[in-house]
Design a protein around this motif. Structure first.
Motif, PDB file in Angstrom:
ATOM      1  N   ALA A 117      51.516  12.667  82.311  1.00 14.48           N
ATOM      2  CA  ALA A 117      52.236  13.840  81.793  1.00 14.48           C
ATOM      3  C   ALA A 117      52.034  15.068  82.647  1.00 14.48           C
ATOM      4  CB  ALA A 117      51.791  14.133  80.360  1.00 14.48           C
ATOM      5  N   GLY A 118      51.067  15.051  83.549  1.00 10.96           N
ATOM      6  CA  GLY A 118      50.777  16.222  84.366  1.00 10.96           C
ATOM      7  C   GLY A 118      49.377  16.731  84.132  1.00 10.96           C
ATOM      8  N   LYS A 119      48.860  17.430  85.101  1.00 11.26           N
ATOM      9  CA  LYS A 119      47.491  17.928  85.010  1.00 11.26           C
ATOM     10  C   LYS A 119      47.324  18.855  83.812  1.00 11.26           C
ATOM     11  CE  LYS A 119      43.818  19.897  87.886  1.00 11.26           C
ATOM     12  NZ  LYS A 119      43.486  20.459  89.221  1.00 11.26           N
ATOM     13  N   HIS A 120      46.247  18.639  83.056  1.00 12.05           N
ATOM     14  CA  HIS A 120      45.908  19.424  81.873  1.00 12.05           C
ATOM     15  C   HIS A 120      46.989  19.323  80.793  1.00 12.05           C
ATOM     16  CE1 HIS A 120      42.660  20.872  84.272  1.00 12.05           C
ATOM     17  NE2 HIS A 120      43.394  21.678  85.020  1.00 12.05           N
ATOM     18  N   ARG A 121      47.750  18.240  80.785  1.00 14.26           N
ATOM     19  CA  ARG A 121      48.770  18.044  79.757  1.00 14.26           C
ATOM     20  C   ARG A 121      48.499  16.735  79.010  1.00 14.26           C
ATOM     21  NH1 ARG A 121      54.494  19.644  82.795  1.00 14.26           N
ATOM     22  NH2 ARG A 121      53.917  21.797  83.340  1.00 14.26           N
ATOM     23  N   GLY A 122      49.260  16.522  77.948  1.00  8.12           N
ATOM     24  CA  GLY A 122      49.113  15.295  77.189  1.00  8.12           C
ATOM     25  C   GLY A 122      47.950  15.322  76.223  1.00  8.12           C
ATOM     26  N   VAL A 123      47.611  14.146  75.721  1.00  7.39           N
ATOM     27  CA  VAL A 123      46.558  14.037  74.714  1.00  7.39           C
ATOM     28  C   VAL A 123      45.188  13.779  75.326  1.00  7.39           C
ATOM     29  CG1 VAL A 123      48.118  13.327  72.874  1.00  7.39           C
ATOM     30  CG2 VAL A 123      47.128  11.594  74.374  1.00  7.39           C
ATOM     31  N   THR A 124      45.141  13.210  76.530  1.00  9.40           N
ATOM     32  CA  THR A 124      43.858  12.968  77.187  1.00  9.40           C
ATOM     33  C   THR A 124      44.077  12.626  78.656  1.00  9.40           C
ATOM     34  OG1 THR A 124      41.802  11.665  77.132  1.00  9.40           O
ATOM     35  CG2 THR A 124      43.816  10.500  76.565  1.00  9.40           C
ATOM     36  N   GLU A 125      43.221  13.108  79.519  1.00  5.56           N
ATOM     37  CA  GLU A 125      43.197  12.777  80.937  1.00  5.56           C
ATOM     38  C   GLU A 125      44.549  13.005  81.622  1.00  5.56           C
ATOM     39  OE1 GLU A 125      41.567   8.880  81.640  1.00  5.56           O
ATOM     40  OE2 GLU A 125      40.163   9.058  79.978  1.00  5.56           O
ATOM     41  N   GLY A 126      45.301  14.002  81.172  1.00  2.69           N
ATOM     42  CA  GLY A 126      46.599  14.278  81.775  1.00  2.69           C
ATOM     43  C   GLY A 126      47.662  13.257  81.422  1.00  2.69           C
ATOM     44  N   CYS A 127      47.435  12.444  80.408  1.00  5.57           N
ATOM     45  CA  CYS A 127      48.375  11.401  79.990  1.00  5.57           C
ATOM     46  C   CYS A 127      48.794  11.640  78.542  1.00  5.57           C
ATOM     47  CB  CYS A 127      47.743  10.022  80.142  1.00  5.57           C
ATOM     48  SG  CYS A 127      47.250   9.619  81.846  1.00  5.57           S
ATOM     49  N   ASP A 128      50.011  11.175  78.210  1.00  3.26           N
ATOM     50  CA  ASP A 128      50.578  11.441  76.894  1.00  3.26           C
ATOM     51  C   ASP A 128      51.337  10.208  76.401  1.00  3.26           C
ATOM     52  OD1 ASP A 128      51.226  12.811  74.629  1.00  3.26           O
ATOM     53  OD2 ASP A 128      52.263  14.459  75.638  1.00  3.26           O
ATOM     54  N   TYR A 129      51.836  10.305  75.154  1.00  5.47           N
ATOM     55  CA  TYR A 129      52.645   9.219  74.613  1.00  5.47           C
ATOM     56  C   TYR A 129      53.937   9.094  75.432  1.00  5.47           C
ATOM     57  CZ  TYR A 129      49.503   9.946  70.666  1.00  5.47           C
ATOM     58  OH  TYR A 129      48.382  10.090  69.885  1.00  5.47           O
ATOM     59  N   PRO A 130      54.440   7.884  75.644  1.00  2.00           N
ATOM     60  CA  PRO A 130      55.616   7.699  76.514  1.00  2.00           C
ATOM     61  C   PRO A 130      56.831   8.496  76.080  1.00  2.00           C
ATOM     62  CG  PRO A 130      54.544   5.592  76.083  1.00  2.00           C
ATOM     63  CD  PRO A 130      53.877   6.596  75.192  1.00  2.00           C
ATOM     64  N   TRP A 131      57.067   8.618  74.770  1.00  2.00           N
ATOM     65  CA  TRP A 131      58.264   9.318  74.297  1.00  2.00           C
ATOM     66  C   TRP A 131      58.185  10.833  74.446  1.00  2.00           C
ATOM     67  CZ3 TRP A 131      54.781   6.739  71.200  1.00  2.00           C
ATOM     68  CH2 TRP A 131      54.019   7.522  70.324  1.00  2.00           C
ATOM     69  N   ARG A 132      57.012  11.351  74.818  1.00  2.00           N
ATOM     70  CA  ARG A 132      56.871  12.797  74.993  1.00  2.00           C
ATOM     71  C   ARG A 132      56.727  13.203  76.452  1.00  2.00           C
ATOM     72  NH1 ARG A 132      52.652  15.072  70.592  1.00  2.00           N
ATOM     73  NH2 ARG A 132      51.222  14.518  72.282  1.00  2.00           N
ATOM     74  N   SER A 133      56.719  12.249  77.352  1.00  2.00           N
ATOM     75  CA  SER A 133      56.505  12.563  78.757  1.00  2.00           C
ATOM     76  C   SER A 133      57.818  12.514  79.530  1.00  2.00           C
ATOM     77  CB  SER A 133      55.507  11.579  79.382  1.00  2.00           C
ATOM     78  OG  SER A 133      55.403  11.792  80.770  1.00  2.00           O
TER      79      SER A 133
END
Length: 250
Positions: A65-81
């Motif tokens: 999802a990008g640096k400092h984004r998402g739910v953890t480690e810069g990663c997010d749920y597929p439908w939100r990225s």
């Protein structure tokens, strides 16, 4: 046998060779964020580490999802990225546990339309949709029943698709079914919900009493019902003797 130092060098060289073969991947060491998305797989990304471009995997079920984004480690749920769009795909296979298709994600309940599971590192936590909402598998969130396929009727409205249903032991809130879909309602002020007639009525009912407020205690009045502003503040002779005895004991 190769030493640990030699193995580290081999791993770095192999990683660099893999990165070099992906000509479309931007060099993270030349970017401000030092992190870039993979050009083919949305659950992988590249990060600059000590001047070297290293490829990393997102936690199972998540995508970059990008640096400092998402739910953890810069990663997010597929439908939100925004990084997981065609033709990119998730390359890592799902790792399933009880109630979880992936280690991380949000998934529908097996038997209920009003509940769902949130999975974090393979641990499932049951969640409940409130306010008459149902879980929408496409939106991965609670939604109005008319937007949810496969759950067109709510269990609360099985007896009467357009009737009212009590809400627990509440005296002023209730469910109002509209075409089989419940809506949370509140009785107007000074009315309570009657479980027999299934409507808001003037209290008291069998379960709810009249709301009351405790009046403040009456103020003490003098015999003439008027405050004596000239009353002396000096202690009486008896009060003076009591104070003297108390001081002697201390």
């Amino acid at each position: 046998m190769l030493s640990r130092h030699h193995w580290t060098g081999v791993i770095v060289l192999l990683t660099f060779a893999t990165f070099a073969s992906c000509a479309q991947v931007e060099d993270p060491c030349k970017t401000k964020s030092r992190v870039v998305a993979d050009d083919k797989y949305c659950d992988k990304y590249w990060e600059c580490d000590n001047g070297q471009s290293i490829q990393y995997d997102c936690p199972n079920g998540l995508v970059f999802a990008g640096k400092h984004r998402g739910v953890t480690e810069g990663c997010d749920y597929p439908w939100r990225s925004n990084y997981c769009e065609y033709p990119k795909v998730q390359t890592n296979p799902p790792i399933g546990t009880e109630h979880c298709d992936w280690l991380y994600g949000i998934f529908g309940h097996e038997t209920s339309c009003t509940r769902y599971w949130t999975c974090w590192n393979g641990t499932a936590t049951e969640q409940l949709c409130i306010g008459g909402l149902l879980y929408n598998e496409n939106a991965h969130s609670c939604d109005w029943p008319e937007n949810v396929d496969g759950c067109q009727k709510h269990p609360l409205c099985n007896e009467d698709p357009n009737g009212n249903v009590p809400l627990g032991k509440s005296c002023n809130r209730y469910w109002q079914c509209q075409g089989g879909y419940p809506r949370l309602q509140r009785c107007p002020a000074m009315l309570v919900f009657d479980r027999r007639s299934l409507r808001c009525v003037v209290p008291p009912t069998e379960d709810c009493d009249v709301p009351t407020t405790t009046p403040p205690p009456p103020e003490e009045e003098n015999q003439d019902s008027r405050p004596n502003t000239h009353k002396s503040q000096r202690p009486t002779h008896g009060e003076y003797q009591d104070r003297q005895r108390q001081a002697t004991r201390n």
